[in-house]
Design a protein around this motif. Structure first.
Motif, PDB file in Angstrom:
ATOM      1  N   PRO A  91      47.666  15.034  42.299  1.00 40.20           N
ATOM      2  CA  PRO A  91      47.099  14.167  43.335  1.00 40.20           C
ATOM      3  C   PRO A  91      46.022  14.874  44.162  1.00 40.20           C
ATOM      4  O   PRO A  91      46.076  16.092  44.339  1.00 40.20           O
ATOM      5  CB  PRO A  91      48.307  13.811  44.207  1.00 40.20           C
ATOM      6  CG  PRO A  91      49.495  14.505  43.657  1.00 40.20           C
ATOM      7  CD  PRO A  91      49.103  15.266  42.458  1.00 40.20           C
ATOM      8  N   LEU A  92      45.074  14.066  44.610  1.00 41.45           N
ATOM      9  CA  LEU A  92      43.960  14.550  45.409  1.00 41.45           C
ATOM     10  C   LEU A  92      44.110  13.911  46.785  1.00 41.45           C
ATOM     11  O   LEU A  92      44.204  12.687  46.873  1.00 41.45           O
ATOM     12  CB  LEU A  92      42.692  14.027  44.732  1.00 41.45           C
ATOM     13  CG  LEU A  92      41.382  14.758  44.848  1.00 41.45           C
ATOM     14  CD1 LEU A  92      41.483  16.121  44.220  1.00 41.45           C
ATOM     15  CD2 LEU A  92      40.298  13.941  44.145  1.00 41.45           C
ATOM     16  N   VAL A  93      44.179  14.672  47.828  1.00 41.59           N
ATOM     17  CA  VAL A  93      44.202  14.088  49.173  1.00 41.59           C
ATOM     18  C   VAL A  93      42.993  14.598  49.937  1.00 41.59           C
ATOM     19  O   VAL A  93      42.647  15.776  49.851  1.00 41.59           O
ATOM     20  CB  VAL A  93      45.518  14.377  49.936  1.00 41.59           C
ATOM     21  CG1 VAL A  93      46.696  13.691  49.261  1.00 41.59           C
ATOM     22  CG2 VAL A  93      45.774  15.866  50.053  1.00 41.59           C
ATOM     23  N   ILE A  94      42.338  13.665  50.626  1.00 45.14           N
ATOM     24  CA  ILE A  94      41.030  13.986  51.186  1.00 45.14           C
ATOM     25  C   ILE A  94      40.982  13.639  52.670  1.00 45.14           C
ATOM     26  O   ILE A  94      41.401  12.554  53.080  1.00 45.14           O
ATOM     27  CB  ILE A  94      39.919  13.195  50.454  1.00 45.14           C
ATOM     28  CG1 ILE A  94      39.987  13.472  48.944  1.00 45.14           C
ATOM     29  CG2 ILE A  94      38.544  13.543  51.012  1.00 45.14           C
ATOM     30  CD1 ILE A  94      39.197  12.472  48.102  1.00 45.14           C
ATOM     31  N   ARG A  95      40.480  14.568  53.435  1.00 45.41           N
ATOM     32  CA  ARG A  95      40.170  14.275  54.824  1.00 45.41           C
ATOM     33  C   ARG A  95      38.692  14.586  55.029  1.00 45.41           C
ATOM     34  O   ARG A  95      38.208  15.665  54.697  1.00 45.41           O
ATOM     35  CB  ARG A  95      41.005  15.150  55.749  1.00 45.41           C
ATOM     36  CG  ARG A  95      40.721  14.932  57.210  1.00 45.41           C
ATOM     37  CD  ARG A  95      40.026  16.135  57.834  1.00 45.41           C
ATOM     38  NE  ARG A  95      39.885  15.955  59.269  1.00 45.41           N
ATOM     39  CZ  ARG A  95      39.504  16.904  60.099  1.00 45.41           C
ATOM     40  NH1 ARG A  95      39.252  18.119  59.668  1.00 45.41           N
ATOM     41  NH2 ARG A  95      39.364  16.655  61.377  1.00 45.41           N
ATOM     42  N   LEU A  96      37.985  13.582  55.533  1.00 45.57           N
ATOM     43  CA  LEU A  96      36.562  13.742  55.816  1.00 45.57           C
ATOM     44  C   LEU A  96      36.306  13.242  57.220  1.00 45.57           C
ATOM     45  O   LEU A  96      36.787  12.180  57.600  1.00 45.57           O
ATOM     46  CB  LEU A  96      35.735  12.843  54.899  1.00 45.57           C
ATOM     47  CG  LEU A  96      35.556  13.128  53.423  1.00 45.57           C
ATOM     48  CD1 LEU A  96      34.999  11.873  52.757  1.00 45.57           C
ATOM     49  CD2 LEU A  96      34.598  14.269  53.245  1.00 45.57           C
ATOM     50  N   THR A  97      35.514  13.972  57.967  1.00 47.54           N
ATOM     51  CA  THR A  97      35.092  13.448  59.257  1.00 47.54           C
ATOM     52  C   THR A  97      33.783  14.122  59.647  1.00 47.54           C
ATOM     53  O   THR A  97      33.510  15.246  59.232  1.00 47.54           O
ATOM     54  CB  THR A  97      36.196  13.653  60.329  1.00 47.54           C
ATOM     55  OG1 THR A  97      35.833  12.924  61.503  1.00 47.54           O
ATOM     56  CG2 THR A  97      36.385  15.107  60.693  1.00 47.54           C
TER      57      THR A  97
ATOM     58  N   ALA B 112      40.160   8.345  51.812  1.00 50.07           N
ATOM     59  CA  ALA B 112      40.119   9.523  52.676  1.00 50.07           C
ATOM     60  C   ALA B 112      40.677   9.172  54.035  1.00 50.07           C
ATOM     61  O   ALA B 112      40.591   8.028  54.475  1.00 50.07           O
ATOM     62  CB  ALA B 112      38.685  10.021  52.813  1.00 50.07           C
ATOM     63  N   VAL B 113      41.265  10.149  54.676  1.00 47.93           N
ATOM     64  CA  VAL B 113      41.760   9.950  56.039  1.00 47.93           C
ATOM     65  C   VAL B 113      40.916  10.786  56.989  1.00 47.93           C
ATOM     66  O   VAL B 113      40.102  11.608  56.564  1.00 47.93           O
ATOM     67  CB  VAL B 113      43.258  10.344  56.147  1.00 47.93           C
ATOM     68  CG1 VAL B 113      44.109   9.529  55.198  1.00 47.93           C
ATOM     69  CG2 VAL B 113      43.456  11.833  55.882  1.00 47.93           C
TER      70      VAL B 113
ATOM     71  N   ASP C 288      46.129  16.588  60.510  1.00 47.62           N
ATOM     72  CA  ASP C 288      47.589  16.632  60.412  1.00 47.62           C
ATOM     73  C   ASP C 288      48.084  15.723  59.296  1.00 47.62           C
ATOM     74  O   ASP C 288      48.920  16.122  58.472  1.00 47.62           O
ATOM     75  CB  ASP C 288      48.229  16.173  61.727  1.00 47.62           C
ATOM     76  CG  ASP C 288      48.367  17.325  62.697  1.00 47.62           C
ATOM     77  OD1 ASP C 288      47.511  17.413  63.600  1.00 47.62           O
ATOM     78  OD2 ASP C 288      49.302  18.133  62.534  1.00 47.62           O
ATOM     79  N   GLU C 289      47.544  14.511  59.292  1.00 46.47           N
ATOM     80  CA  GLU C 289      48.011  13.519  58.320  1.00 46.47           C
ATOM     81  C   GLU C 289      47.786  14.007  56.885  1.00 46.47           C
ATOM     82  O   GLU C 289      48.693  13.941  56.047  1.00 46.47           O
ATOM     83  CB  GLU C 289      47.239  12.212  58.564  1.00 46.47           C
ATOM     84  CG  GLU C 289      47.767  11.023  57.801  1.00 46.47           C
ATOM     85  CD  GLU C 289      46.859   9.797  57.988  1.00 46.47           C
ATOM     86  OE1 GLU C 289      46.039   9.772  58.947  1.00 46.47           O
ATOM     87  OE2 GLU C 289      46.965   8.872  57.162  1.00 46.47           O
ATOM     88  N   VAL C 290      46.585  14.519  56.630  1.00 46.65           N
ATOM     89  CA  VAL C 290      46.265  14.890  55.252  1.00 46.65           C
ATOM     90  C   VAL C 290      47.062  16.117  54.805  1.00 46.65           C
ATOM     91  O   VAL C 290      47.517  16.197  53.662  1.00 46.65           O
ATOM     92  CB  VAL C 290      44.736  15.081  55.078  1.00 46.65           C
ATOM     93  CG1 VAL C 290      44.274  16.430  55.586  1.00 46.65           C
ATOM     94  CG2 VAL C 290      44.345  14.896  53.618  1.00 46.65           C
ATOM     95  N   VAL C 291      47.246  17.056  55.725  1.00 46.52           N
ATOM     96  CA  VAL C 291      47.983  18.269  55.346  1.00 46.52           C
ATOM     97  C   VAL C 291      49.452  17.941  55.121  1.00 46.52           C
ATOM     98  O   VAL C 291      50.062  18.389  54.139  1.00 46.52           O
ATOM     99  CB  VAL C 291      47.814  19.380  56.413  1.00 46.52           C
ATOM    100  CG1 VAL C 291      48.726  20.562  56.106  1.00 46.52           C
ATOM    101  CG2 VAL C 291      46.361  19.841  56.481  1.00 46.52           C
ATOM    102  N   GLU C 292      50.013  17.119  56.008  1.00 42.52           N
ATOM    103  CA  GLU C 292      51.417  16.743  55.859  1.00 42.52           C
ATOM    104  C   GLU C 292      51.635  16.038  54.514  1.00 42.52           C
ATOM    105  O   GLU C 292      52.588  16.328  53.792  1.00 42.52           O
ATOM    106  CB  GLU C 292      51.823  15.833  57.026  1.00 42.52           C
ATOM    107  CG  GLU C 292      53.303  15.804  57.235  1.00 42.52           C
ATOM    108  CD  GLU C 292      53.709  14.910  58.416  1.00 42.52           C
ATOM    109  OE1 GLU C 292      52.814  14.391  59.121  1.00 42.52           O
ATOM    110  OE2 GLU C 292      54.914  14.740  58.598  1.00 42.52           O
ATOM    111  N   ARG C 293      50.699  15.159  54.185  1.00 45.04           N
ATOM    112  CA  ARG C 293      50.822  14.417  52.921  1.00 45.04           C
ATOM    113  C   ARG C 293      50.719  15.372  51.731  1.00 45.04           C
ATOM    114  O   ARG C 293      51.487  15.281  50.764  1.00 45.04           O
ATOM    115  CB  ARG C 293      49.738  13.353  52.825  1.00 45.04           C
ATOM    116  CG  ARG C 293      49.911  12.443  51.609  1.00 45.04           C
ATOM    117  CD  ARG C 293      48.813  11.416  51.464  1.00 45.04           C
ATOM    118  NE  ARG C 293      48.713  10.535  52.639  1.00 45.04           N
ATOM    119  CZ  ARG C 293      47.721   9.650  52.803  1.00 45.04           C
ATOM    120  NH1 ARG C 293      46.758   9.546  51.911  1.00 45.04           N
ATOM    121  NH2 ARG C 293      47.682   8.894  53.873  1.00 45.04           N
TER     122      ARG C 293
END
Ligand code: GDP
Ligand code: MN
Length: 376
Positions: A336-342, A360-361, A365-370
């Protein structure tokens, strides 16, 4: 960047240091011929970027050319510290009276070069530090003045009572400092620095590490790189201009900026996970760097999830998004790929990712926890 013993010895010879002679060879016949040249006996030494070659059987004395050839057959191809031996250094055997340790390295705490010397050389200095710390003498050097002659002599008197040996030792110590500074080294070490039964002080082992940040202005030093001493991932990262450090966890991290990369690793740990790597794709990322980064991370079988953490400043989020989409199309990513962009160009980035079925989130916190949850 670490150098081989024979390369480090060349740098030491260039400043006039007394170093034992030697030649590099790649096959047993050449080792045998060199041993004949040296009068029929020689020491055969594995050339790999690893300490403790002696203990691993990578340093052997031969009393005949045939024996030297046999040692070469045993050592060439051997694995020491995870690295395959491809070359050996052949030297005449020295008659050793004493073995000392002399080293200088950049000490981060004092922001100065620090010398360490010990009369208990030939063994791992870490072992001496643990068992007998008072046997190691330290001296911090003020880089404005360098190593002064009386300091070199004082260090040498820690190694030798005999004034003639101390004078020779002081010369070697000054020369070691010169080689260290001249070559932009972060570490330079002689272990052992021997005194011979004939009363001569000389280096028979050498270890030098050049500061990677010095290499751009030192093409001669940069040319000493041995591509076989790097893991494929390290080589790929260096060629793509990525800062990459392999770690043992299962959360593959792809981050822009060293500070954010470290903060991300901290947060992975905070949520109970273990990062598989440190990877900084740099400030002005282009899609190619993202593809290279994903290539490197997916090649690690330990990775169970890939975590992108991008804070768009100079880095444009849409560049990164394009890189991710391109990479997903090119390489098969089975985790799985989880992405946080801002940040900069966040909106177009989201559209690009949405179009490819990736989400993307914004919250770190949310992305790391996931990511930690998915990694199990
Ligand atoms: P390392 O184990 O990787 O640090 O390799 P070194 O070059 O330090 O060699 C290990 C040990 O082998 C030294 O500490 C010496 O005791 C021994 N050795 C190396 N070269 C010679 C030599 O020319 N003569 C003798 N007698 N011993 C040697
Ligand atoms: Mn050594």
């Amino acid at each position: 960047m670490n150098l081989h013993e024979y390369q480090a010895k060349e740098l030491f010879r260039a400043v006039g240091m007394a170093v034992n002679p030697g030649e590099v060879a790649r096959d047993p016949a050449a080792v045998q011929a060199l041993t004949e040249q040296y009068g029929g006996s020689a020491v055969v030494k594995a050339q790999v970027h690893s300490g403790g070659r002696g203990k691993a059987g990578g340093v052997r004395l031969a009393r005949s050319p045939e024996e030297a050839g046999g040692h070469a057959r045993a050592i060439l191809g051997m694995t020491i510290g995870g690295l395959t031996v491809r070359e050996v250094l052949v030297s005449p055997i020295e008659d050793i009276a004493t073995e000392a340790y002399v080293g200088v390295l950049v000490d981060r705490e004092s922001q100065c070069p620090v010398f360490m010397v010990s009369a208990e050389g030939g063994v791992d200095i870490e072992d001496v530090a643990a068992a007998n710390p008072e046997a190691i003498h330290r001296l911090r050097i003020d880089p404005r003045y360098g190593l002064l002659p009386h300091q070199a002599y004082r260090l040498a008197t820690r190694l030798y009572d005999d004034p003639d040996l101390a004078r020779q030792g002081a010369r070697v110590i000054s020369q070691l400092y010169a080689a260290f500074v001249d070559n932009g080294a972060s570490m330079a070490e002689i272990n052992p620095l021997i005194s011979t039964t004939g009363g001569r002080v000389k280096a028979i082992d050498a270890k030098v590490s050049i500061d990677d940040n010095e290499l751009f202005r030192r093409p001669a030093a940069a040319a000493l790189r041995d591509p076989f001493s790097e893991s494929p991932a390290d080589r790929q990262a260096r060629e793509a201009g990525l800062s990459f450090v392999k770690l043992d966890g299962n959360v593959g991290c792809c981050v822009n900026g060293a500070g954010l990369a470290m903060a991300t690793m901290d947060l992975v740990k905070y949520y109970g996970g273990e990062p598989a790597n440190f990877l900084d794709i740099g400030g002005s990322s282009n899609p190619d760097k993202v593809v290279a980064a994903l290539d490197i991370i997916t090649a690690d079988p330990g990775v169970k999830v890939i975590l992108f953490n991008i804070f768009g400043g100079i880095t444009r989020c849409d560049d990164v998004a394009n890189g991710i989409v391109e990479a997903v199309g090119r390489i098969s990513i089975e985790v799985p790929l989880v992405i946080r962009l801002t940040g900069t160009n966040e909106a177009p980035a989201r559209e690009i990712l949405d179009g490819a079925g990736l989400a993307a989130v914004t919250s770190m916190d949310e992305v790391v926890e996931r990511a930690v949850r998915l990694a199990g």
